[in-house]
Design an enzyme around this catalytic site. Structure first.
Site, PDB file in Angstrom:
ATOM      1  N   ASP A 161       0.867  -1.190   0.000  1.00 16.64           N
ATOM      2  CA  ASP A 161       0.000   0.000   0.000  1.00 16.64           C
ATOM      3  C   ASP A 161       0.900   1.235   0.000  1.00 16.64           C
ATOM      4  OD1 ASP A 161      -2.331   1.606   0.170  1.00 16.64           O
ATOM      5  OD2 ASP A 161      -2.097   1.771   2.339  1.00 16.64           O
ATOM      6  N   SER A 162       0.300   2.367  -0.309  1.00 19.77           N
ATOM      7  CA  SER A 162       1.062   3.613  -0.211  1.00 19.77           C
ATOM      8  C   SER A 162       1.464   3.873   1.242  1.00 19.77           C
ATOM      9  CB  SER A 162       0.203   4.774  -0.706  1.00 19.77           C
ATOM     10  OG  SER A 162      -0.994   4.841   0.055  1.00 19.77           O
ATOM     11  N   TYR A 166      -1.245   8.611  -2.250  1.00 14.93           N
ATOM     12  CA  TYR A 166      -1.306   8.444  -3.700  1.00 14.93           C
ATOM     13  C   TYR A 166      -2.574   9.073  -4.290  1.00 14.93           C
ATOM     14  CZ  TYR A 166       2.464   4.888  -4.119  1.00 14.93           C
ATOM     15  OH  TYR A 166       3.667   4.223  -4.151  1.00 14.93           O
ATOM     16  N   GLY A 167      -3.577   9.214  -3.437  1.00 19.66           N
ATOM     17  CA  GLY A 167      -4.922   9.520  -3.926  1.00 19.66           C
ATOM     18  C   GLY A 167      -5.102  10.840  -4.638  1.00 19.66           C
ATOM     19  N   CYS A 182      -4.439  -1.540  -1.890  1.00 17.57           N
ATOM     20  CA  CYS A 182      -4.585  -0.119  -2.177  1.00 17.57           C
ATOM     21  C   CYS A 182      -5.546   0.008  -3.347  1.00 17.57           C
ATOM     22  CB  CYS A 182      -3.222   0.459  -2.542  1.00 17.57           C
ATOM     23  SG  CYS A 182      -3.257   2.200  -2.973  1.00 17.57           S
ATOM     24  N   ASN A 183      -6.701   0.567  -3.092  1.00 14.52           N
ATOM     25  CA  ASN A 183      -7.695   0.755  -4.160  1.00 14.52           C
ATOM     26  C   ASN A 183      -7.134   1.648  -5.259  1.00 14.52           C
ATOM     27  OD1 ASN A 183     -10.704  -0.107  -2.990  1.00 14.52           O
ATOM     28  ND2 ASN A 183      -9.233   0.407  -1.394  1.00 14.52           N
ATOM     29  N   THR A 184      -6.385   2.661  -4.839  1.00 14.48           N
ATOM     30  CA  THR A 184      -5.868   3.640  -5.790  1.00 14.48           C
ATOM     31  C   THR A 184      -4.883   2.978  -6.750  1.00 14.48           C
ATOM     32  OG1 THR A 184      -6.084   5.268  -4.008  1.00 14.48           O
ATOM     33  CG2 THR A 184      -4.800   5.927  -5.928  1.00 14.48           C
ATOM     34  N   GLU A 201      -3.015   8.709   7.945  1.00 17.25           N
ATOM     35  CA  GLU A 201      -1.586   8.364   7.918  1.00 17.25           C
ATOM     36  C   GLU A 201      -0.845   9.106   9.037  1.00 17.25           C
ATOM     37  OE1 GLU A 201      -0.403   6.161   5.583  1.00 17.25           O
ATOM     38  OE2 GLU A 201       1.638   6.294   6.302  1.00 17.25           O
ATOM     39  N   THR A 209      -8.043   1.586   1.768  1.00 14.60           N
ATOM     40  CA  THR A 209      -7.666   0.740   2.911  1.00 14.60           C
ATOM     41  C   THR A 209      -7.254   1.558   4.144  1.00 14.60           C
ATOM     42  OG1 THR A 209      -5.464   0.524   1.916  1.00 14.60           O
ATOM     43  CG2 THR A 209      -7.042  -1.281   1.547  1.00 14.60           C
ATOM     44  N   HIS A 210      -6.871   2.819   3.936  1.00 11.27           N
ATOM     45  CA  HIS A 210      -6.602   3.648   5.117  1.00 11.27           C
ATOM     46  C   HIS A 210      -7.847   3.733   6.015  1.00 11.27           C
ATOM     47  CE1 HIS A 210      -2.883   4.883   3.197  1.00 11.27           C
ATOM     48  NE2 HIS A 210      -2.580   5.608   4.255  1.00 11.27           N
TER      49      HIS A 210
HETATM   50  N1  DGL Z   1      -4.812   3.149   0.972  1.00  9.79           N
HETATM   51  C1  DGL Z   1      -4.914   3.526  -0.377  1.00  9.79           C
HETATM   52  C2  DGL Z   1      -6.192   3.128  -1.053  1.00  9.79           C
HETATM   53  O1  DGL Z   1      -6.740   2.094  -0.719  1.00  9.79           O
HETATM   54  C3  DGL Z   1      -4.278   4.803  -0.833  1.00  9.79           C
HETATM   55  C4  DGL Z   1      -4.561   6.034  -0.096  1.00  9.79           C
HETATM   56  C5  DGL Z   1      -3.648   7.139  -0.581  1.00  9.79           C
HETATM   57  O2  DGL Z   1      -2.450   6.917  -0.618  1.00  9.79           O
HETATM   58  O3  DGL Z   1      -4.181   8.198  -0.953  1.00  9.79           O
HETATM   59  O4  DGL Z   1      -6.647   3.778  -1.960  1.00  9.79           O
END
Ligand code: DGL
Length: 217
Positions: free
Chosen positions: A7-8, A39-40, A70-72, A149, A178-179
């Site tokens: 994940d990020s 990452y978002g 990580c969905n992103t 975070e 996931t955050h």
């Molecule tokens: N936890 C990540 C997700 O599921 C990324 C969140 C992020 O880095 O913006 O999208």
């Protein structure tokens, strides 16, 4: 069994903890990209190249499967990664629109996710496939991953968002980042029975079992 989780940031640790509970004997390695999280708010091409670079330790570590927790990153990178590393199994995570569509009675759901996920083609395809008939609320959660975070997300911020989507009639809230797994209990508490909260940890565990042909515990 060796599982790599990427994940990020700290979202991956929530997913890894759930996997470790399901598979106590698995060797699970978690890698994140603390330097570039979140990452978002980045472009698809940035997310793709950052993900590819950051997950190299997992590629080189002989994992039976790498979970993009990580969905992103899944939204913009999983297809490219699968083509680039054809002998490596990948499992991605996507907002649970399909399960939500089967559960909702008001035909109104909320998807909490990052701007990059919501803007992605994969997400739009998911909505087209399973959510055409739904009213899908996509509240502004753009700061949440950063705040979680850094342990700075306060209850009041979450309350405003969750109360708003419940007032608009959402009876299912999809955690599409996931955050947000880290604040699931808080969201459940605020929703207070008005909406069911969905996140994919269990589905990921089952997917690992299916892919590696083992028993899900
Ligand atoms: N936890 C990540 C997700 O599921 C990324 C969140 C992020 O880095 O913006 O999208």
């Amino acid at each position: 069994m060796r599982i790599g989780v990427f994940d990020s940031g700290i979202g991956g640790e929530a997913v890894a903890a759930a996997l470790q509970k399901a598979y106590p004997h698995a060797h699970i390695t978690t890698v994140n990209d603390k330097t570039h999280v979140p990452y978002g708010d980045k472009s698809a091409s940035e997310v793709l190249s950052l993900t590819d670079i950051a997950l190299q330790p997992l590629i080189n570590d002989d994992n039976d499967v790498i979970v993009l927790a990580c969905n992103t990153a899944t939204a913009v990178a999983i297809e490219t990664l699968r083509s680039k590393y054809p002998s490596q199994h990948f499992i991605g995570i996507e907002p649970m629109i399909k399960p939500a569509s089967l559960k909702t009675r008001t035909n109104t759901i909320a998807v909490c996710a990052t701007p990059a996920t919501l803007a992605s083609e994969r997400y739009r395809e998911l909505v087209k496939k399973y959510g055409r008939h739904l009213d899908i609320i996509e509240p502004d959660c753009s700061q949440w991953a950063y705040l979680i975070e850094n342990n700075q997300l306060n209850r009041a911020t979450v309350e405003v968002t969750i109360n708003e989507v419940c007032t608009k009639g959402a009876d299912v809230i999809v955690l599409g980042c996931t955050h947000y797994h880290w604040i699931k209990e808080l969201i459940v508490e605020i929703a207070n029975g008005r909406a069911e909260v969905l996140e994919p940890s269990e589905a990921i565990g089952r997917r690992v079992a299916h892919l590696l042909d083992i028993q899900y515990s």
